[in-house]
Design an enzyme around this catalytic site. Structure first.
Site, PDB file in Angstrom:
ATOM      1  CG  PHE A 135      -2.273   1.070   1.137  1.00 44.45           C
ATOM      2  CD1 PHE A 135      -2.993   1.004   0.178  1.00 44.45           C
ATOM      3  CD2 PHE A 135      -2.020   2.240   2.047  1.00 44.45           C
ATOM      4  CE1 PHE A 135      -3.876   1.884   0.581  1.00 44.45           C
ATOM      5  CE2 PHE A 135      -3.384   3.238   1.946  1.00 44.45           C
ATOM      6  CZ  PHE A 135      -3.677   2.859   1.034  1.00 44.45           C
ATOM      7  CG  ASP A 211      -0.943  -2.701   6.699  1.00 46.66           C
ATOM      8  OD1 ASP A 211      -2.048  -3.311   6.971  1.00 46.66           O
ATOM      9  OD2 ASP A 211       0.049  -1.179   6.002  1.00 46.66           O
ATOM     10  CE1 TYR A 236      -9.740   2.294   6.863  1.00 40.71           C
ATOM     11  CE2 TYR A 236      -8.569   3.688   9.152  1.00 40.71           C
ATOM     12  CZ  TYR A 236      -8.305   3.842   7.000  1.00 40.71           C
ATOM     13  OH  TYR A 236      -7.059   4.187   7.112  1.00 40.71           O
ATOM     14  CE  LYS A 237      -8.001  -0.154   5.008  1.00 40.26           C
ATOM     15  NZ  LYS A 237      -7.043  -0.083   4.698  1.00 40.26           N
ATOM     16  NE  ARG A 386     -10.767  -2.004  -3.440  1.00 43.73           N
ATOM     17  CZ  ARG A 386      -9.453  -0.933  -1.945  1.00 43.73           C
ATOM     18  NH1 ARG A 386      -8.224  -1.858  -1.764  1.00 43.73           N
ATOM     19  NH2 ARG A 386     -10.367  -0.351  -1.366  1.00 43.73           N
TER      20      ARG A 386
HETATM   21  C1  LIG Z   1      -6.149   0.984   4.621  1.00 43.60           C
HETATM   22  C2  LIG Z   1      -4.567   0.642   4.835  1.00 43.60           C
HETATM   23  C3  LIG Z   1      -3.614   1.956   4.976  1.00 43.60           C
HETATM   24  C4  LIG Z   1      -4.332   2.978   5.798  1.00 43.60           C
HETATM   25  O1  LIG Z   1      -4.209   3.773   6.809  1.00 43.60           O
HETATM   26  P1  LIG Z   1      -3.998   4.769   7.370  1.00 43.60           P
HETATM   27  O2  LIG Z   1      -3.062   5.516   8.424  1.00 43.60           O
HETATM   28  O3  LIG Z   1      -5.363   4.457   8.712  1.00 43.60           O
HETATM   29  O4  LIG Z   1      -4.625   5.782   5.913  1.00 43.60           O
HETATM   30  C5  LIG Z   1      -2.738   1.176   5.311  1.00 43.60           C
HETATM   31  N1  LIG Z   1      -1.880   0.186   4.998  1.00 43.60           N
HETATM   32  C6  LIG Z   1      -3.226  -0.515   4.013  1.00 43.60           C
HETATM   33  C7  LIG Z   1      -2.183  -2.269   3.394  1.00 43.60           C
HETATM   34  C8  LIG Z   1      -4.342  -1.065   3.918  1.00 43.60           C
HETATM   35  O5  LIG Z   1      -4.962  -1.402   3.069  1.00 43.60           O
END
Ligand SMILES: *Cc1c(COP(=O)(O)O)cnc(C)c1O
Length: 426
Positions: A135, A211, A236-237, A386
């Site tokens: 990401f 992650d 939040y996911k 997606r």
């Molecule tokens: C959604 C997501 C994030 C988002 O990170 P935030 O700091 O909470 O905005 C980070 N890494 C991955 C792999 C994600 O899917």
């Protein structure tokens, strides 16, 4: 001729969806979420989980009573420790022990804390290994950490869908301090074998930081069983914690005294109310806190996280596998001949709970699905739509409806009236 929204009830595949839903028996959980439009098919539980009805009540109570009436007394009436129980619930979801998970900050900030702490715990080694499916925030963090310690990031190349496992193993050597990967990658949904890669990194003396933003709550592999050192992830996911709810940090218990949180703050101090000028970290996972907990967000996050912990990730994984298998079959039968490509692993063991479908007109199709067909999914550049299947509330019948509506939108060419130029939050 059915309308563009269906119902698409006159087919064997619809009957099959109903019978698969009966087997999955998740209705009692779905009923606990707010659903203002029963016609809407929501396929973004992997990006922002739905709102649990209990969160509405709990946030109302915290605002009216705890903040409005009790005011600052609430810190001693529960606020100060409120995150601890939630950390333990997340621990049970990711297969960790109580006391190994803290709720704190955002995933990006937590990744920074752990990556820098890990690299500093491997002095003399200069390399951080990752790959090109990770990401973007993770790259920014890893680059920043490498810059701070005078090291470098080695980016291993994938085929765009599958984790480049052999190439990663070849890249992990005696100069590697840290391997940092997404457990389930955000675009294709490829999902690593946590234990296998962790062992490879350990054999070379490196630490591993996973992650779990796209795997927490839907993948049953536990960090404990896999021997994982460090992990972070969003709440939040799939955990339904609400927009921007605080993220989690996992540090295996035997590493907690060896790794030092570089983002120091009074919430990580051994005696915060002594107001000492020198930092003395508290023992245990609380040392990975920095500043004051966002109590409203924490309250909103609790019902969603507790629901996932109550159902159990093993059961959620079974439902998720069934939803994806059904989606894959409908894709092959209904969409493959419309210019789509399945951009997700075909092996059920190697994917999470979302899929990516590539199409040359993906951005216009995504807009038309929202504007014409009440299907909410997202677009991921350059050419993917997606679809996230949250097993707590996405039904097989929703999978069926979404595939039929996608077919309708593409066949009717209604997407042509939407702009080809990409803009806004996608
Ligand atoms: C959604 C997501 C994030 C988002 O990170 P935030 O700091 O909470 O905005 C980070 N890494 C991955 C792999 C994600 O899917």
């Amino acid at each position: 001729m059915t309308s563009k929204l269906g119902p698409f009830t006159d087919s064997a595949s619809h009957d099959e969806a109903l019978s698969l839903d009966a087997t999955a028996a998740m209705g009692q959980w779905r009923d606990q979420f707010v659903e203002s439009d029963p016609d809407l098919v929501y396929l973004l539980g992997n990006s922002l989980g739905r709102l649990p009805a209990a969160a509405v009540d709990l946030v109302g109570h915290v605002v009216d009573v705890e903040w409005g009436d009790r005011l600052i007394r609430s810190w001693n009436e529960g606020w100060w420790d409120r995150h601890v129980e939630l950390g333990d619930s997340v621990a049970s979801i990711i297969g960790a022990e109580p006391g190994e998970v803290a709720i704190s900050d955002s995933t990006s900030v937590n990744l920074h804390k752990l990556a820098l702490a890990a690299v500093r715990a491997r002095p003399g080694r200069t390399k951080i290994v990752t790959e090109d499916l990770n990401f973007p925030s993770d790259y920014y963090v890893l680059d920043s950490v490498a810059e701070l310690v005078g090291g470098r990031v080695e980016m291993v190349t994938s085929d765009g869908i599958h984790g480049p496992v052999d190439e990663l193993i070849a890249a992990i050597d005696e100069d590697t301090a840290l391997v940092s990967l997404s457990h389930t990658v955000f675009k294709s949904g490829y999902t690593y074998d946590l234990g296998a890669l962790t062992s490879e990194a350990h054999a070379a003396g490196a630490l591993v930081l996973w992650d779990m933003s796209h795997s927490a709550g839907v993948i049953a592999d536990g960090v404990g069983r896999a021997g994982v050192d460090l992990a972070v992830g969003c709440t939040y996911k799939y955990l339904n914690g609400g927009p921007g709810s605080p993220a989690f940090v996992y540090v295996r218990s035997d590493l907690q005294s060896m790794l030092h949180n570089p983002v120091r703050g009074w919430w990580g101090h051994d005696d915060p109310f002594a107001f000492e000028s020198a930092y003395r970290p508290v023992d245990g996972i609380r040392a990975f806190h920095a500043g004051t907990m966002p109590i409203l967000s924490l309250s909103a996050a609790r019902p969603g996280i507790e629901m996932i912990a109550d159902v159990g990730v093993g059961r959620l994984r079974d439902v998720s596998v069934s939803l994806l298998a059904f989606a894959e079959r409908l894709f092959d039968d209904e969409l493959a001949d419309l210019g789509f490509r399945w951009n997700t692993p075909r092996d059920p063991a190697r994917r999470g709970s979302h899929v990516s479908l590539a199409h040359n007109n993906a951005w216009q199709i995504a807009q038309a699905l929202e504007g014409e067909a009440k299907v909410l999914l997202d677009f991921r550049a350059p050419d993917n739509i997606r679809l996230g299947f949250a097993p707590l509330y996405t039904r097989h019948v929703d999978v069926h409806t979404s595939m039929m509506r996608i077919r309708h939108v593409v066949e009717s060419e209604v997407w042509r009236k939407y702009p080809a130029t990409i803009a806004g939050v996608t």
